[in-house]
Design an enzyme around this catalytic site. Structure first.
Site, PDB file in Angstrom:
ATOM      1  N   TRP A 176      -3.052  -2.496  -1.415  1.00 41.22           N
ATOM      2  CA  TRP A 176      -2.709  -3.861  -1.808  1.00 41.22           C
ATOM      3  C   TRP A 176      -3.444  -4.735  -0.803  1.00 41.22           C
ATOM      4  O   TRP A 176      -3.125  -4.738   0.389  1.00 41.22           O
ATOM      5  CB  TRP A 176      -1.193  -4.049  -1.717  1.00 41.22           C
ATOM      6  CG  TRP A 176      -0.695  -5.351  -2.193  1.00 41.22           C
ATOM      7  CD1 TRP A 176      -0.560  -5.764  -3.489  1.00 41.22           C
ATOM      8  CD2 TRP A 176      -0.265  -6.458  -1.398  1.00 41.22           C
ATOM      9  NE1 TRP A 176      -0.047  -7.028  -3.548  1.00 41.22           N
ATOM     10  CE2 TRP A 176       0.136  -7.490  -2.270  1.00 41.22           C
ATOM     11  CE3 TRP A 176      -0.166  -6.669  -0.046  1.00 41.22           C
ATOM     12  CZ2 TRP A 176       0.627  -8.715  -1.819  1.00 41.22           C
ATOM     13  CZ3 TRP A 176       0.320  -7.876   0.419  1.00 41.22           C
ATOM     14  CH2 TRP A 176       0.705  -8.897  -0.474  1.00 41.22           C
ATOM     15  N   ASN A 220      -1.611   1.928   6.303  1.00 39.53           N
ATOM     16  CA  ASN A 220      -0.741   0.806   5.922  1.00 39.53           C
ATOM     17  C   ASN A 220      -0.505  -0.001   7.181  1.00 39.53           C
ATOM     18  O   ASN A 220      -0.299   0.565   8.252  1.00 39.53           O
ATOM     19  CB  ASN A 220       0.619   1.309   5.404  1.00 39.53           C
ATOM     20  CG  ASN A 220       0.535   1.773   3.969  1.00 39.53           C
ATOM     21  OD1 ASN A 220      -0.544   1.781   3.376  1.00 39.53           O
ATOM     22  ND2 ASN A 220       1.666   2.192   3.416  1.00 39.53           N
ATOM     23  N   GLY A 221      -0.519  -1.348   7.037  1.00 40.68           N
ATOM     24  CA  GLY A 221      -0.246  -2.196   8.192  1.00 40.68           C
ATOM     25  C   GLY A 221      -1.453  -3.091   8.475  1.00 40.68           C
ATOM     26  O   GLY A 221      -2.362  -3.203   7.656  1.00 40.68           O
ATOM     27  N   LYS A 254      12.170 -16.138 -10.448  1.00 47.90           N
ATOM     28  CA  LYS A 254      11.909 -15.140 -11.497  1.00 47.90           C
ATOM     29  C   LYS A 254      10.813 -15.623 -12.436  1.00 47.90           C
ATOM     30  O   LYS A 254       9.922 -14.876 -12.820  1.00 47.90           O
ATOM     31  CB  LYS A 254      13.206 -14.864 -12.269  1.00 47.90           C
ATOM     32  CG  LYS A 254      14.161 -13.944 -11.519  1.00 47.90           C
ATOM     33  CD  LYS A 254      13.670 -12.534 -11.568  1.00 47.90           C
ATOM     34  CE  LYS A 254      14.150 -11.605 -10.471  1.00 47.90           C
ATOM     35  NZ  LYS A 254      13.839 -11.999  -9.120  1.00 47.90           N
ATOM     36  N   CYS A 313       0.838  -1.208   0.000  1.00 46.70           N
ATOM     37  CA  CYS A 313       0.000   0.000   0.000  1.00 46.70           C
ATOM     38  C   CYS A 313       0.869   1.254   0.000  1.00 46.70           C
ATOM     39  O   CYS A 313       1.992   1.249   0.474  1.00 46.70           O
ATOM     40  CB  CYS A 313      -0.856   0.028   1.259  1.00 46.70           C
ATOM     41  SG  CYS A 313      -1.822  -1.449   1.493  1.00 46.70           S
ATOM     42  N   LYS A 344       6.173  -4.724  -4.209  1.00 43.85           N
ATOM     43  CA  LYS A 344       7.613  -4.493  -4.236  1.00 43.85           C
ATOM     44  C   LYS A 344       8.221  -4.671  -2.857  1.00 43.85           C
ATOM     45  O   LYS A 344       9.323  -5.167  -2.720  1.00 43.85           O
ATOM     46  CB  LYS A 344       7.930  -3.081  -4.743  1.00 43.85           C
ATOM     47  CG  LYS A 344       9.409  -2.791  -4.868  1.00 43.85           C
ATOM     48  CD  LYS A 344      10.102  -3.737  -5.840  1.00 43.85           C
ATOM     49  CE  LYS A 344      11.589  -3.533  -5.891  1.00 43.85           C
ATOM     50  NZ  LYS A 344      12.251  -4.621  -6.645  1.00 43.85           N
ATOM     51  N   GLU A 390      16.949 -18.798  -7.750  1.00 40.76           N
ATOM     52  CA  GLU A 390      16.590 -17.436  -8.199  1.00 40.76           C
ATOM     53  C   GLU A 390      15.957 -17.489  -9.587  1.00 40.76           C
ATOM     54  O   GLU A 390      14.966 -16.808  -9.848  1.00 40.76           O
ATOM     55  CB  GLU A 390      17.831 -16.546  -8.195  1.00 40.76           C
ATOM     56  CG  GLU A 390      17.637 -15.137  -8.726  1.00 40.76           C
ATOM     57  CD  GLU A 390      16.573 -14.326  -7.992  1.00 40.76           C
ATOM     58  OE1 GLU A 390      16.110 -14.745  -6.920  1.00 40.76           O
ATOM     59  OE2 GLU A 390      16.154 -13.288  -8.541  1.00 40.76           O
ATOM     60  N   GLU A 434       7.395 -15.569 -10.581  1.00 41.07           N
ATOM     61  CA  GLU A 434       6.784 -14.254 -10.273  1.00 41.07           C
ATOM     62  C   GLU A 434       6.482 -13.464 -11.542  1.00 41.07           C
ATOM     63  O   GLU A 434       5.600 -12.609 -11.522  1.00 41.07           O
ATOM     64  CB  GLU A 434       7.660 -13.457  -9.321  1.00 41.07           C
ATOM     65  CG  GLU A 434       9.047 -13.116  -9.795  1.00 41.07           C
ATOM     66  CD  GLU A 434       9.819 -12.274  -8.771  1.00 41.07           C
ATOM     67  OE1 GLU A 434       9.223 -11.606  -7.931  1.00 41.07           O
ATOM     68  OE2 GLU A 434      11.058 -12.296  -8.828  1.00 41.07           O
ATOM     69  N   ARG A 465       4.978  -0.275  -6.262  1.00 40.17           N
ATOM     70  CA  ARG A 465       4.895  -1.154  -5.088  1.00 40.17           C
ATOM     71  C   ARG A 465       3.782  -2.168  -5.229  1.00 40.17           C
ATOM     72  O   ARG A 465       3.684  -3.112  -4.452  1.00 40.17           O
ATOM     73  CB  ARG A 465       4.675  -0.293  -3.837  1.00 40.17           C
ATOM     74  CG  ARG A 465       5.794   0.682  -3.565  1.00 40.17           C
ATOM     75  CD  ARG A 465       5.334   1.839  -2.701  1.00 40.17           C
ATOM     76  NE  ARG A 465       4.833   1.402  -1.429  1.00 40.17           N
ATOM     77  CZ  ARG A 465       5.547   1.462  -0.303  1.00 40.17           C
ATOM     78  NH1 ARG A 465       6.775   1.950  -0.353  1.00 40.17           N
ATOM     79  NH2 ARG A 465       5.074   1.068   0.831  1.00 40.17           N
ATOM     80  N   HIS A 520      16.563 -38.717  -6.180  1.00 39.56           N
ATOM     81  CA  HIS A 520      15.929 -39.084  -4.897  1.00 39.56           C
ATOM     82  C   HIS A 520      14.445 -38.731  -4.893  1.00 39.56           C
ATOM     83  O   HIS A 520      13.857 -38.512  -3.842  1.00 39.56           O
ATOM     84  CB  HIS A 520      16.653 -38.369  -3.741  1.00 39.56           C
ATOM     85  CG  HIS A 520      18.090 -38.765  -3.621  1.00 39.56           C
ATOM     86  ND1 HIS A 520      18.491 -39.968  -3.090  1.00 39.56           N
ATOM     87  CD2 HIS A 520      19.208 -38.136  -4.048  1.00 39.56           C
ATOM     88  CE1 HIS A 520      19.814 -40.059  -3.161  1.00 39.56           C
ATOM     89  NE2 HIS A 520      20.274 -38.969  -3.739  1.00 39.56           N
TER      90      HIS A 520
HETATM   91  C1  AGP Z   1      12.215 -10.736  -5.857  1.00 39.55           C
HETATM   92  O1  AGP Z   1      12.129 -10.620  -7.282  1.00 39.55           O
HETATM   93  C2  AGP Z   1      10.933 -10.436  -5.185  1.00 39.55           C
HETATM   94  N1  AGP Z   1      10.438  -9.154  -5.530  1.00 39.55           N
HETATM   95  C3  AGP Z   1      10.959 -10.734  -3.702  1.00 39.55           C
HETATM   96  O2  AGP Z   1      11.320 -12.072  -3.517  1.00 39.55           O
HETATM   97  C4  AGP Z   1      11.926  -9.866  -2.844  1.00 39.55           C
HETATM   98  O3  AGP Z   1      13.246 -10.233  -3.107  1.00 39.55           O
HETATM   99  C5  AGP Z   1      11.597 -10.157  -1.371  1.00 39.55           C
HETATM  100  O4  AGP Z   1      10.256  -9.785  -1.133  1.00 39.55           O
HETATM  101  C6  AGP Z   1      12.519  -9.410  -0.402  1.00 39.55           C
HETATM  102  O5  AGP Z   1      12.326  -8.030  -0.554  1.00 39.55           O
HETATM  103  P1  AGP Z   1      13.405  -7.052   0.121  1.00 39.55           P
HETATM  104  O6  AGP Z   1      14.707  -7.324  -0.550  1.00 39.55           O
HETATM  105  O7  AGP Z   1      12.879  -5.663  -0.131  1.00 39.55           O
HETATM  106  O8  AGP Z   1      13.451  -7.384   1.590  1.00 39.55           O
END
Ligand code: AGP
Length: 606
Positions: free
Chosen positions: A76, A100-101, A483, A2, A601, A479, A486, A27, A502
């Site tokens: 959000w 927010n929160g 990617k 948010c 974000k 990683e 997401e 975000r 295994h």
């Molecule tokens: C990565 O592409 C994602 N956006 C997500 O996994 C991100 O790395 C994770 O939420 C951690 O965020 P931060 O680095 O702001 O703590």
């Protein structure tokens, strides 16, 4: 996550609010709203969808929005689905609130308020805050807020307006970040500094339980006892180009292409006379550290896995890499000789922040590897190494991740130097290896872009995709799979190649694409066997490897050749290919590359 925006000054408030909210779009959000003061009334417009939907509502009611004081919000969804009713601000005849929160006792508050005759239109926890403020409102906003706060349990950044206070914003913070921007005959409120950097670079950071009274020509901050506080004025030293793609189609591609320069800058400032120097002097008794615990989430944690490998190999120090949301509820063994490293691009990820606080509660030295200056983690860690990757707008982390692994590599080499676990000549060698990387990345971006795009087009037909690797490659495989999840919404999985037999190998059929990462020369024999095992079961192989290894590959398979660097720095090259790969697959599938569905974000909620 948010976004909170507030403005009081001489400009048209709704225009400024929209501008602020636009700078926080990256975000991630699903609805938006605004409240202005109009002829002594609180006038609220809100809608599900993107900001342009809100702008249409505003232009249809322009006359009522001719105000100089407003609050706005991009939501959000946490409590309650995306809908106009659930969008913020939540407004009663006396008060309007953006939040927010998470209010953990919102159900209890709602029951109490219903008994007092209130009705609820939304599913949100925030509406309970608005109605509680309304209930306690006695004509004195500060008193009302302090009285209401006593009944709130949870986390909150609140922007508040009261009927009859046409020229004043109120703000209250607990855990969720909240910033007051200081302008010329105008002042701002925001949850992300990027929102206001085009208006001012001066700001207060509200600390927990601080309450701000914001007028166009004054800002007063109080503690929860109503005592006025002297706040330090912070000056932001960077510009936020969070709205400028510099000609790239997406922020993500722009940020991928920024990586060579980001690394070049990091290396220029952190390698002196051939030796890494991260200025760790502020970290007490570094030489006496006996264990390192790296805590992070998502990509930041996968960066931590590479850090573990390098630190254990070069500095011979045991490293544990923990998932922040698990760490904070586990029973970690923490002593004064443990160093806890929190890695976070935003510096606001709730779970990582909580892990940092748990470490500090146990009097453990803490180091933050953080990108966003002024963020909560950057202010609470004992020592911070900034990744200086610049504002990362795309939700998918690329340049921030790359900067994180560069800092971790340098940290590993510097620890080896301080602990004398490597000869000086080896230290120089390792420093030289990393210095060559920016150029190698540039070459990939120049020479392999079309090749990766073509491979991505071929691979986008698969719904069953595996990333496999050994050693450093197994961390990169994680990683790469993240990617693809997401960005392309493909349920890609990563496996340590040695683990295939295994169990997971039962999933390999001719419908499976197995992206095999083979950059570690010393592991090539075993890795080639794993690849051939997968191929023998019909798996389509895409092998990403260095030229020196590819010449020994016996079978036919799709390959992508990387320059032959030292094994230890190959992750930098492999990961940029996987970033591009995920980008092109997502683009081929027509997805919103910069703002993938359901993602934010910075995950500032637990
Ligand atoms: C990565 O592409 C994602 N956006 C997500 O996994 C991100 O790395 C994770 O939420 C951690 O965020 P931060 O680095 O702001 O703590």
């Amino acid at each position: 996550m948010c976004g909170i925006a507030g403005y009081v000054g001489t400009k048209n408030a709704s225009e400024v609010i929209i501008e602020e909210l636009k700078r926080m779009e990256y975000r991630g959000y699903d609805s938006a709203g605004i409240t202005v003061t109009h002829k002594d009334e609180l006038f609220t417009l809100k809608t599900v969808g993107k900001l342009n939907a809100l702008e249409e509502l505003i232009s249809a009611q322009k006359t009522k929005l001719n105000s100089h004081c407003a609050i706005g919000h991009t939501r959000w969804a946490t409590h309650g689905k995306p809908s106009s009713a659930n969008a913020h601000p939540h407004t009663t005849p006396k008060v309007s609130v953006v939040h927010n929160g998470i209010i953990e006792n919102s159900a209890e508050l709602k029951n109490k308020l219903i008994k007092l005759g209130y009705e609820f239109e939304s599913e949100t926890d925030t509406e309970a805050v608005a109605k509680l403020l309304d209930y306690y409102y006695n004509g004195d906003p500060v008193e009302t807020i302090l009285c209401t706060q006593k009944e709130l349990v949870g986390t909150y950044a609140l922007g508040i307006m009261f009927k009859g206070y046409d020229d004043t914003l109120f703000a209250l913070r607990k855990e969720s970040p909240l910033i007051v921007g200081l302008g010329n005959n105008e002042n701002f409120l925001c949850s992300d500094l990027n929102a206001i950097l085009n208006y001012t670079n001066k700001y207060y950071i509200l600390e927990n339980n601080e309450l701000a009274v914001i007028k166009k020509d004054s800002v007063a901050v109080f503690d929860q006892n109503g005592q006025k506080l002297d706040k330090k004025i912070n000056i932001a030293t960077w510009q936020a180009d969070v709205n400028d793609k510099h000609g790239f189609e997406h922020f993500m591609l722009k940020e991928i292409f920024e990586q060579p320069n980001v690394l070049k800058e990091i290396l220029k400032h952190n390698i002196k006379n051939g030796l890494p120097d991260l200025e760790l002097q502020a970290l007490p008794n570094l030489e006496e550290i006996e264990k390192i615990i790296i805590v992070a989430c998502g990509s930041a944690r996968y960066a931590g896995l590479l850090g573990k490998y390098w630190i254990e190999k070069f500095a011979r120090l045991p490293v544990e890499v923990e998932i922040a949301s698990e760490f904070r509820y586990s029973y970690p063994i923490l002593t004064s000789k443990t160093l806890v490293i929190c890695i976070s691009q935003s510096g606001e990820t709730a779970d990582t922040l909580a892990a940092l606080r748990l470490a500090k509660l146990n009097n453990v030295p803490t180091l933050g590897i953080i990108n966003v200056k002024g963020s909560s983690m950057s202010r609470e860690a004992d020592h911070v190494i900034y990744t200086n990757a610049g504002a990362e707008v795309a939700v998918a982390s690329t340049k921030a991740y790359m900067a994180q692994i560069c800092i971790l590599y340098l940290l590993a080499v510097e620890l080896a130097f301080k602990r004398k676990t490597l000869q000086e000549s080896q230290i120089f060698e390792l420093s030289k290896d990393i210095l060559d990387i920016p150029e190698k990345l540039l070459n990939i971006l120049k020479d392999n872009l079309k090749e990766v795009e073509n491979l991505a087009n071929f691979c986008s037909q698969f719904s069953n995709i595996f990333f496999i690797g050994r050693g450093l490659d197994s961390a990169i495989a994680k990683e790469g799979a993240l990617k693809l999840k997401e960005l392309a919404y493909i349920n890609a999985q990563s496996y340590v190649a040695g683990e295939l037999k295994h169990g997971p190998i039962s999933l390999i059929t001719e419908n499976a694409l197995v992206i095999s990462l083979l950059s570690q020369e010393r592991l090539q024999k075993k890795m080639i066997s794993n690849i051939l095992e997968a191929q023998a079961r019909g798996g389509q192989i895409l092998l990403i490897s260095k030229e020196k290894i590819l010449q020994n590959i016996p079978a036919q398979m799709k390959t992508l050749e990387l320059a032959s660097c030292n094994d230890d720095v190959m992750p930098f090259l492999t990961v940029v290919v996987l970033q591009l790969f995920a980008y092109f697959v997502a683009k081929t599938l027509g997805h919103d590359v910069d703002k993938p569905r359901n993602l934010a974000k910075s995950v500032t909620v637990e």
